[in-house]
Design an enzyme around this catalytic site. Structure first.
Site, PDB file in Angstrom:
ATOM      1  N   SER A  38       0.806  -1.226   0.000  1.00 10.97           N
ATOM      2  CA  SER A  38       0.000   0.000   0.000  1.00 10.97           C
ATOM      3  C   SER A  38       0.839   1.276   0.000  1.00 10.97           C
ATOM      4  O   SER A  38       0.320   2.346  -0.295  1.00 10.97           O
ATOM      5  CB  SER A  38      -0.939   0.019   1.207  1.00 10.97           C
ATOM      6  OG  SER A  38      -0.220   0.176   2.413  1.00 10.97           O
ATOM      7  N   LYS A  92       1.061   4.943   6.725  1.00 10.07           N
ATOM      8  CA  LYS A  92       0.531   5.799   5.659  1.00 10.07           C
ATOM      9  C   LYS A  92       1.251   7.157   5.695  1.00 10.07           C
ATOM     10  O   LYS A  92       2.015   7.455   6.605  1.00 10.07           O
ATOM     11  CB  LYS A  92      -0.976   6.028   5.827  1.00 10.07           C
ATOM     12  CG  LYS A  92      -1.823   4.765   5.926  1.00 10.07           C
ATOM     13  CD  LYS A  92      -1.822   3.940   4.655  1.00 10.07           C
ATOM     14  CE  LYS A  92      -2.593   2.634   4.841  1.00 10.07           C
ATOM     15  NZ  LYS A  92      -2.466   1.736   3.667  1.00 10.07           N
TER      16      LYS A  92
END
Length: 218
Positions: A38, A92
């Site tokens: 991701s 993230k």
């Protein structure tokens, strides 16, 4: 009781060492395994990233309780947080800080009404790699050539005490588009460095170029 005391006397140095290591990894620094893509191309599958747990807070060991705030996350920071919504630890990039207005149109971000700058890096197999300029941070992102449902969202305002985060692999990331804004107290620390990396596609052999190296170093 005598038996326990004897065990302690015989092993106290080892037990103290273990205790100190647990405290250190809980409150000062740690490393995290990254099993998904991701955050590609910044973080590769198989990376072990170093986590600076003193980047933002001095915390009570083994808890999320902040004893003293040192800094707040900034746009562009790669953060590690324990998401209650997804019930897992995630990595993230911070895109919006409290009060920011953020929108995405065709995988291009707008922050406080200003379009971010993008330059092409490479293209292969239906994907593009672009440089994205976010404030003083320039980093690479990966997007599909064709837009998806995840390529757009209407302007939102980041609430107080929360952050908007996205994965650098924009079309393959469960981030704020799926789990919402990230509460400040879920943030564990910040990462800027890969400790070491194992290549899952090459018999788990170490990647020699990713040993104590910056996250975005290829």
């Amino acid at each position: 009781m005598n038996k326990l005391n004897a065990i302690w006397q015989e092993n106290k140095l080892f037990l103290l060492f273990i205790g100190l290591m647990v405290m250190f990894r809980s409150a000062v620094a740690d490393w995290n395994h990254v099993p998904t893509g991701s955050m590609q191309p910044t973080i590769k599958i198989g990376d072990q990233i170093l986590v600076d747990k003193l980047a933002y807070d001095i915390r009570l060991p083994l808890t999320h309780v902040s004893l003293h705030k040192l800094n707040d996350p900034e746009r562009g920071d790669v953060i590690i947080f324990d998401s209650k919504v997804s019930d897992k630890r995630l990595v993230k990039r911070v895109i919006g800080v409290p009060g920011d207005r953020v929108a995405m149109k065709n995988n291009r971000l707008f922050v406080n009404g200003n379009a971010l700058k993008y330059t092409a890096v490479s293209e292969q197999g239906g994907f593009k790699v672009l440089n994205e300029v976010l404030g003083e941070t320039t980093h690479k992102i990966r997007i599909r050539n064709a837009n998806t449902r995840a390529s757009n969202f209407a302007e939102v305002t980041v609430p107080s005490g929360h952050y908007l985060v996205l994965g650098d692999n924009r079309d393959n990331s469960a981030d704020s588009r799926a789990i919402g804004f990230i509460p400040r107290n879920e943030i564990v620390g910040k990462s800027e460095t890969v400790a070491f990396s194992l290549d899952y596609d090459n018999y788990y052999l170490p990647r020699s170029q990713r040993v104590i190296s910056p996250l975005d170093e290829t």
